[in-house]
Enzyme design. Structure first.
Site, PDB file in Angstrom:
ATOM      1  N   HIS A 177      21.194  19.884  47.088  1.00 33.45           N
ATOM      2  CA  HIS A 177      20.952  18.907  47.729  1.00 33.45           C
ATOM      3  C   HIS A 177      21.555  19.052  48.803  1.00 33.45           C
ATOM      4  O   HIS A 177      22.063  19.966  49.262  1.00 33.45           O
ATOM      5  CB  HIS A 177      21.883  17.409  47.240  1.00 33.45           C
ATOM      6  N   SER A 178      21.362  18.579  50.037  1.00 29.36           N
ATOM      7  CA  SER A 178      22.573  18.966  51.685  1.00 29.36           C
ATOM      8  C   SER A 178      23.396  17.386  51.796  1.00 29.36           C
ATOM      9  O   SER A 178      21.912  16.161  51.694  1.00 29.36           O
ATOM     10  CB  SER A 178      21.900  19.730  52.512  1.00 29.36           C
ATOM     11  N   TYR A 179      23.457  17.004  52.558  1.00 26.57           N
ATOM     12  CA  TYR A 179      24.582  17.927  53.586  1.00 26.57           C
ATOM     13  C   TYR A 179      25.589  17.377  52.385  1.00 26.57           C
ATOM     14  O   TYR A 179      25.842  16.132  51.884  1.00 26.57           O
ATOM     15  CB  TYR A 179      24.436  17.964  55.013  1.00 26.57           C
ATOM     16  N   GLU A 195      25.786  20.431  47.275  1.00 25.27           N
ATOM     17  CA  GLU A 195      25.108  19.678  48.704  1.00 25.27           C
ATOM     18  C   GLU A 195      25.546  20.688  49.218  1.00 25.27           C
ATOM     19  O   GLU A 195      26.564  21.745  49.549  1.00 25.27           O
ATOM     20  CB  GLU A 195      26.559  18.478  48.794  1.00 25.27           C
ATOM     21  N   ARG A 254      13.339   9.988  53.075  1.00 23.90           N
ATOM     22  CA  ARG A 254      14.430  10.538  51.991  1.00 23.90           C
ATOM     23  C   ARG A 254      13.637  10.545  49.984  1.00 23.90           C
ATOM     24  O   ARG A 254      14.248  11.688  49.320  1.00 23.90           O
ATOM     25  CB  ARG A 254      16.359  10.082  51.362  1.00 23.90           C
ATOM     26  N   HIS A 270      15.448  15.398  47.527  1.00 19.54           N
ATOM     27  CA  HIS A 270      15.230  14.341  49.162  1.00 19.54           C
ATOM     28  C   HIS A 270      14.966  15.455  49.464  1.00 19.54           C
ATOM     29  O   HIS A 270      14.972  16.730  50.529  1.00 19.54           O
ATOM     30  CB  HIS A 270      16.566  14.178  49.340  1.00 19.54           C
ATOM     31  N   SER A 271      13.562  14.900  50.495  1.00 16.74           N
ATOM     32  CA  SER A 271      12.547  15.226  51.260  1.00 16.74           C
ATOM     33  C   SER A 271      13.601  16.135  52.780  1.00 16.74           C
ATOM     34  O   SER A 271      13.253  16.787  53.347  1.00 16.74           O
ATOM     35  CB  SER A 271      11.534  15.227  51.819  1.00 16.74           C
ATOM     36  N   ARG A 272      14.602  14.705  52.838  1.00 17.87           N
ATOM     37  CA  ARG A 272      14.645  15.455  54.646  1.00 17.87           C
ATOM     38  C   ARG A 272      15.921  16.546  54.693  1.00 17.87           C
ATOM     39  O   ARG A 272      16.512  16.792  56.121  1.00 17.87           O
ATOM     40  CB  ARG A 272      15.361  13.973  54.627  1.00 17.87           C
ATOM     41  N   GLU A 273      16.375  16.896  53.128  1.00 16.82           N
ATOM     42  CA  GLU A 273      17.352  17.886  52.475  1.00 16.82           C
ATOM     43  C   GLU A 273      16.849  19.659  52.946  1.00 16.82           C
ATOM     44  O   GLU A 273      16.740  20.087  52.794  1.00 16.82           O
ATOM     45  CB  GLU A 273      18.218  18.099  51.973  1.00 16.82           C
ATOM     46  N   TYR A 296      31.364  10.249  45.502  1.00 18.98           N
ATOM     47  CA  TYR A 296      31.197   8.420  45.073  1.00 18.98           C
ATOM     48  C   TYR A 296      30.265   8.125  44.002  1.00 18.98           C
ATOM     49  O   TYR A 296      29.834   9.128  42.867  1.00 18.98           O
ATOM     50  CB  TYR A 296      29.801   8.286  46.224  1.00 18.98           C
ATOM     51  N   ASN A 316      17.054  10.832  42.813  1.00 18.91           N
ATOM     52  CA  ASN A 316      18.089  11.007  42.638  1.00 18.91           C
ATOM     53  C   ASN A 316      18.583   9.739  41.644  1.00 18.91           C
ATOM     54  O   ASN A 316      20.281   9.908  41.615  1.00 18.91           O
ATOM     55  CB  ASN A 316      18.845  11.678  43.122  1.00 18.91           C
ATOM     56  N   ARG A 317      17.925   8.432  41.718  1.00 19.62           N
ATOM     57  CA  ARG A 317      19.359   7.497  41.254  1.00 19.62           C
ATOM     58  C   ARG A 317      18.066   6.831  39.944  1.00 19.62           C
ATOM     59  O   ARG A 317      17.928   5.429  38.879  1.00 19.62           O
ATOM     60  CB  ARG A 317      19.105   6.280  42.012  1.00 19.62           C
TER      61      ARG A 317
END
Lengths: 311, 382
Positions: free
Chosen positions: B269-271, B343, B200, B142-145, B321, B217-218
């Site tokens: 991943h984060s966060y 995370e 993301r 996920h690029s924003r992490e 989740y 990631n889905r």
């Protein structure tokens, strides 16, 4: 209202129903209005309900098989318990606790006081027949600027049924207000109340997580103002955080309140969406933070614009 | 007079033209004309002074200063600034430098290409053997992490630094290989630098929609399409038109299958500060739940020992989740037992835009958790 010793009594559903009705009436009298910072919610002082709930092997999560839980630190709970005793590591308690965080910020937050959830110690949840669901939580919250922590006990009610209705929260905390922010708040207020040099800023924090020292109070204020929206929008399937202040502009001071337009990005964890809101925010040391207007910004699929343009 | 001189000596470079009698004139004089000019000025009684003896020397000095003042590209991985965020070009050149500096330990495998044609690079850390059992680590899916790609870079350097110095890491590498994909979603990463910091997904367009990208990631074939992902291309958790539709995902799938001997798979991943094990798509416990749970507890205890950072842990579906089509649910179902999702920091105050001064502490504490997982994997692998 008796809090202590409230244990589930199996086999006497009638009693619980009556109890819940009374509780519901109390909640309705105590509705938290989001728009005004002045609270109408009673904040209980003193200790909360006894936290030592017994394990209830037969408390049944919605539609799931009965689970037996082993006691002790290394228990492996295989199903998420959404009713009865809640596992503090699992998401139901965590989401409810975050709602309490938002509530506390609407009540106590300021440019120099910003509260975050630290730990969930314990919690429980129950159905309130046809009305919604009620949670009880024992939490540690931390004030981010002074680093002071406090123990809190909270009760939340998530209304069920149709229509979007904000959760209702009561919480009492010990120790959180120890940080004395009066001098800083007063200085900040005086500095910005005259309209010579209206403040503004964007991308706080920036892409690299940096916040200019002079921008920090505006960042905190954005976070607190966002809490009004996050509280209002929360339900058991959401988890909100403020991701960034896209920009803010100070407006002319009115009625001794500092006034700002804010554009904030909220991150909703379950959908992973970034949600844009515009807010009209006022603050003074006396009146606290108030959010006068909120406007949801549409998710712009074509937006390739650099971050500092406002839509 | 001066104008006449300038016309005569063509190689004079007049910086400040003659305007009137009282304003000075600046002239750059090439060495070959120096004597001529001086003689002329003296003969005509024009006062002059030499402002700069040798202009070239000054230019050379300025050039040197400029080169060192700007964020100069590091020439070795020892010069690299691990305590700052870097763009994709920097990270890709870091990878090449690391390989060049450690040819006996590190190699780069290109497992495929992103949608926009960027190479998908995996660093392989190996001390030999043939198809040894392997451990996979990925960051930046996920690029924003951003904390994850930054930590991944630090992990790469940590491995080469510790091999031969740290007994535990040396023991792991003497038996197993480590594979590390630092920029798992390069198109997205580029986009977060140049357009939208909060991006993301991948950057592949969706036919019939104005919305771009699939949630990598889905997109995995584990509970694909079930509750816990979205069928809408505009959603941040859009699962894609079909499992493994994204080249960023398919490349890893192909690699895992052809390797055939991976024993651990950790996707970072984060966060939120969590350590998660399968499943996300179902509440049925995975058959190794007990062991994975205990190992997670050990890992986050080790993590906390460094700075007191507290993590929660448990199965994905319980702890965060329901999520379907996730990486580690697929890898677990392929038989890679030690499949975990991290995370990283923080828990929401900064969220995705974690300050750079937290990169090193985050990487260091996370490394302790990774070592716990890798050691346990080694000890439970033949």
């Amino acid at each position: 209202m008796v809090w202590a010793g409230h244990t589930r009594r199996r086999g006497r559903p009638h009693q619980i129903l009556v109890w819940s009705m009374g509780w519901t009436l109390l909640i309705l009298l105590v509705v938290l209005t989001v728009v005004h910072g002045n609270p109408t919610v009673m904040v209980r002082t003193g200790s909360g309900p006894t936290v030592g709930f017994d394990q209830h092997p037969n408390s049944v999560p919605l539609g799931e098989d009965i689970q037996t839980t082993t006691e002790g630190e290394s228990e492996v709970v295989e199903e998420v318990m959404t009713t009865g005793v809640l596992n503090p590591s699992h998401y139901p308690a965590r989401r409810a606790a975050t709602v309490v965080q938002h509530y506390l910020n609407t009540r106590y937050g300021s440019p120099y006081r910003w509260i975050f959830l630290s730990t969930v110690h314990s919690g429980s949840a129950e159905e309130v027949a046809e009305m919604g669901r009620k949670y009880q939580l024992a939490l540690t919250m931390q004030e981010m600027i002074s680093n002071v922590s406090g123990q809190c006990s909270a009760e939340l009610f998530f209304p069920g049924g149709e229509g979007q209705s904000a959760p209702q929260v009561q919480a009492s905390c010990e120790g959180l207000h120890q940080s004395n922010t009066t001098a800083q708040e007063e200085a900040f207020y005086q500095q910005h109340r005259t309209s010579n040099n209206l403040a503004s800023g964007n991308n706080i924090p920036d892409s690299y997580g940096h916040v200019e020292p002079s921008m920090k109070p505006f960042w905190h204020l954005g976070g607190v103002a966002s809490s009004f929206i996050m509280l209002r929008e929360s339900n058991e399937s959401t988890l909100y955080n403020m991701a960034q202040v896209a920009n803010f502009t100070q407006l002319e001071t009115e009625k001794d309140q500092l006034r700002f337009n804010y554009h904030v990005l909220l991150h909703e964890m379950i959908s992973q969406e970034i949600i844009h809101w515009k807010l009209l925010v006022t603050w003074s040391p006396e009146q606290g933070v108030q959010v006068l207007q909120t406007e949801l910004q549409p998710k712009c699929h074509h937006c390739e614009a650099p971050p500092n343009t406002t839509n | 007079l001066l104008k006449h001189l300038a016309q005569t000596l063509r190689d004079l470079d007049v910086w400040m033209e003659p305007i009137d009698l009282s304003t000075p004139v600046d002239i750059r004089v090439p060495f070959t004309s120096l004597q001529t000019v001086k003689a002329f000025l003296e003969t005509e009684d024009i006062p002059y002074s030499v402002m700069i003896m040798d202009l070239q020397v000054m230019l050379d000095e300025e050039q040197d200063q400029m080169l060192s003042a700007r964020a100069a590209a590091p020439r070795t991985t020892d010069d690299y600034d691990y305590s700052n965020y870097h763009d994709i070009a920097d990270i890709y050149s870091f990878q090449d430098m690391l390989v060049a500096e450690n040819p006996n330990l590190v190699s780069k495998i290109v497992i495929g290409q992103s949608y926009q044609g960027r190479t998908l690079n995996v660093l392989k850390f190996s001390t030999g053997g043939t198809n040894r059992p392997g451990i996979w680590l990925d960051t930046g899916i996920h690029s924003r992490e951003w904390i994850t790609q930054a930590s991944g870079t630090w992990f790469a350097k940590k491995i080469v630094t510790d091999y031969g110095r740290d007994a535990a890491l040396t023991a792991i590498l003497d038996k197993m290989d480590i594979f590390l994909e630092i920029v798992t979603n390069p198109d997205g990463y580029y986009y977060t630098h140049n357009s939208n910091r909060m991006w993301r997904k991948t950057r592949k367009p969706n036919p019939g929609s104005s919305c771009v990208g699939t949630d990598p990631n889905r997109n995995w074939d584990a509970g694909f399409g079930e509750l816990g992902s979205s069928g809408s291309p505009c959603s941040e958790t859009y699962r894609g038109p079909e499992a493994h539709s994204e080249s960023e995902v398919k490349s890893i799938v192909d690699f895992v299958k052809s390797h055939g001997n991976l024993k651990a798979f950790v996707s970072i991943h984060s966060y939120s500060q969590m350590l998660l094990y399968p499943y996300g798509y179902t509440s049925t416990p995975c058959k190794d739940q007990s062991e994975l749970h205990d190992l997670a507890m050990k890992a986050i205890t080790d993590l906390a020992s460094m700075y007191g950072t507290s993590y929660r842990y448990g199965s994905t579906i319980n702890t965060i989740y329901q999520a379907s089509g996730t990486t580690v649910d697929w890898t677990y179902n392929q038989g890679i037992k030690y499949s975990y999702t991290f995370e990283l920091r923080d828990t929401g105050r900064y969220g995705f835009i974690l300050p750079a001064n937290q990169i090193l502490p985050t990487a260091k504490e996370t490394w302790l958790a990774l070592m716990a997982i890798m050691e346990h994997t080694k000890d439970n692998t033949n």
